[in-house]
Enzyme design. Structure first.
Site, PDB file in Angstrom:
ATOM      1  N   GLU A 155      11.615  -3.557  -9.461  1.00 52.90           N
ATOM      2  CA  GLU A 155      11.498  -3.549 -10.931  1.00 52.90           C
ATOM      3  C   GLU A 155      12.237  -5.020 -11.264  1.00 52.90           C
ATOM      4  OE1 GLU A 155      13.387  -0.351 -12.689  1.00 52.90           O
ATOM      5  OE2 GLU A 155      11.957   1.262 -11.765  1.00 52.90           O
ATOM      6  N   HIS A 191      10.577   1.628 -16.646  1.00 54.10           N
ATOM      7  CA  HIS A 191      11.922   2.151 -16.721  1.00 54.10           C
ATOM      8  C   HIS A 191      12.690   2.318 -18.386  1.00 54.10           C
ATOM      9  CE1 HIS A 191      15.490   2.276 -13.868  1.00 54.10           C
ATOM     10  NE2 HIS A 191      15.832   3.246 -14.837  1.00 54.10           N
ATOM     11  N   ARG A 198      14.673   7.295  -9.730  1.00 48.63           N
ATOM     12  CA  ARG A 198      14.837   6.066  -8.881  1.00 48.63           C
ATOM     13  C   ARG A 198      13.422   5.810  -8.167  1.00 48.63           C
ATOM     14  NH1 ARG A 198      18.115   4.713 -12.169  1.00 48.63           N
ATOM     15  NH2 ARG A 198      20.097   3.887 -11.824  1.00 48.63           N
TER      16      ARG A 198
END
Length: 324
Positions: A264, A284, A235
């Site tokens: 993000e 990601h 994370r």
């Protein structure tokens, strides 16, 4: 009675047209992109269940969910849902632990090897017409290198096994794991500060919570060697980005490979990480494979289906609140 199910997805990752977990159930499925559109407020208010992917659900929105019985996170992490407050509203919160363990571990190893073999730098030299690797050396064999893993859960364990198969020495820190388990797996348990000092590569594999938020700050980075690299596929908010940027720019750290950022997608497309070759950034995608993408929706739908059938969901993260 028909159950109204909202699937709150992101623009780049849409759910499948059908979910086998709902076979035999009377459901009405409505996909939406997040919860920001006020015109869709009535849809949220009438939802009996929500399958949610990375969209924050906190106090204000929870108060609007009058009929909701479960919020099923289509992810391993569930830090974006206020599961404690949800319990007070009588709403189960679930996650999908393990649906992409192998994918994340492989992505971590890919980032590790990209730094160990200096792939981004060598690629750029070829693009610049250079055929001389001396500028990016030294390049060391894995058997002389140490990988430090912070968070030795499912993913951390698999990363350690894959890294050791390649020849890396592995050390790890996880206060919630019996050190004997690490030793039995060939991993040396150490304190976090010791890990930061001894590792050539530090890889993060912890959940995001109040204990781990910003845990990699200026102080922790100061323990790392100038030749070391940071890897984060967990994370973004585990790392203080400003401290990381400063450490790399001042040559106190060799670089970083990151699959996750604090924000993000980044609000600023001119993010400083994007313009420094010492940072390798992926969007990601460590979780991603066609197989894991199909699995996570079915997994989340299975938790929803259980609640619709009057059962407790298998992967509840706030079930203790219901039995207290």
């Amino acid at each position: 009675m028909t159950a109204n199910i909202i699937i709150a997805c992101i623009e780049t990752r849409l759910p499948p047209d059908t979910l086998r977990a709902f076979d035999g159930l009377d459901v009405n499925i409505q996909p939406v992109i997040g919860f920001e559109d006020p015109r869709e407020k009535s849809i949220f208010q009438s939802a009996d269940a929500i399958i949610n992917e990375m969209h924050p659900i906190t106090g204000d929105l929870l108060a609007e969910l009058k009929n909701c019985r479960i919020i099923a996170c289509a992810s391993t992490g569930y830090d974006y849902v206020d599961h404690v407050n949800a319990a007070r509203h009588g709403i189960w919160v679930t996650n999908c632990p393990g649906y992409c363990t192998d994918e994340v571990a492989m992505h971590t190893i890919a980032l590790l090897l990209s730094q160990a073999r200096r792939i981004p730098q060598l690629r750029q030299r070829v693009r610049d017409g250079e055929w001389d690797p001396r500028a990016v050396r030294p390049i060391h064999h894995p058997r002389t290198q140490t990988l430090g893993i912070i968070g030795w859960g499912r993913i951390g364990k698999l990363v350690s096994a894959k890294a050791m198969a390649l020849g890396f020495n592995v050390i790890a820190n996880d206060p919630y794991v019996d050190p004997k388990q690490m030793l039995d797996a060939g991993v040396r348990p150490v304190e976090k500060e010791t890990l930061m000092q001894q590792a050539d590569y530090v890889s993060l594999h912890t959940p995001l919570n109040e204990e781990t938020r910003s845990m990699i700050d200026a102080r922790m980075l100061s323990f790392m060697r100038p030749s070391a690299y940071l890897i984060n596929t967990a994370r973004g908010p585990l790392v203080e980005e400003s401290a990381l940027l400063e450490a790399v720019q001042q040559n106190r750290l060799a670089g970083a490979a990151l699959d996750v950022l604090v924000t993000e997608p980044p609000i600023n497309t001119d993010h400083p990480f994007f313009h420094d070759d010492r940072f390798v950034i992926t969007p990601h995608t460590a979780w991603c494979s066609e197989e894991s993408d199909a699995a996570v929706w079915e997994w989340a739908a299975g938790n929803v289906a259980a609640v619709l059938k009057g059962k407790a969901p298998r992967d509840a993260v706030n079930h203790i609140m219901f039995t207290a």
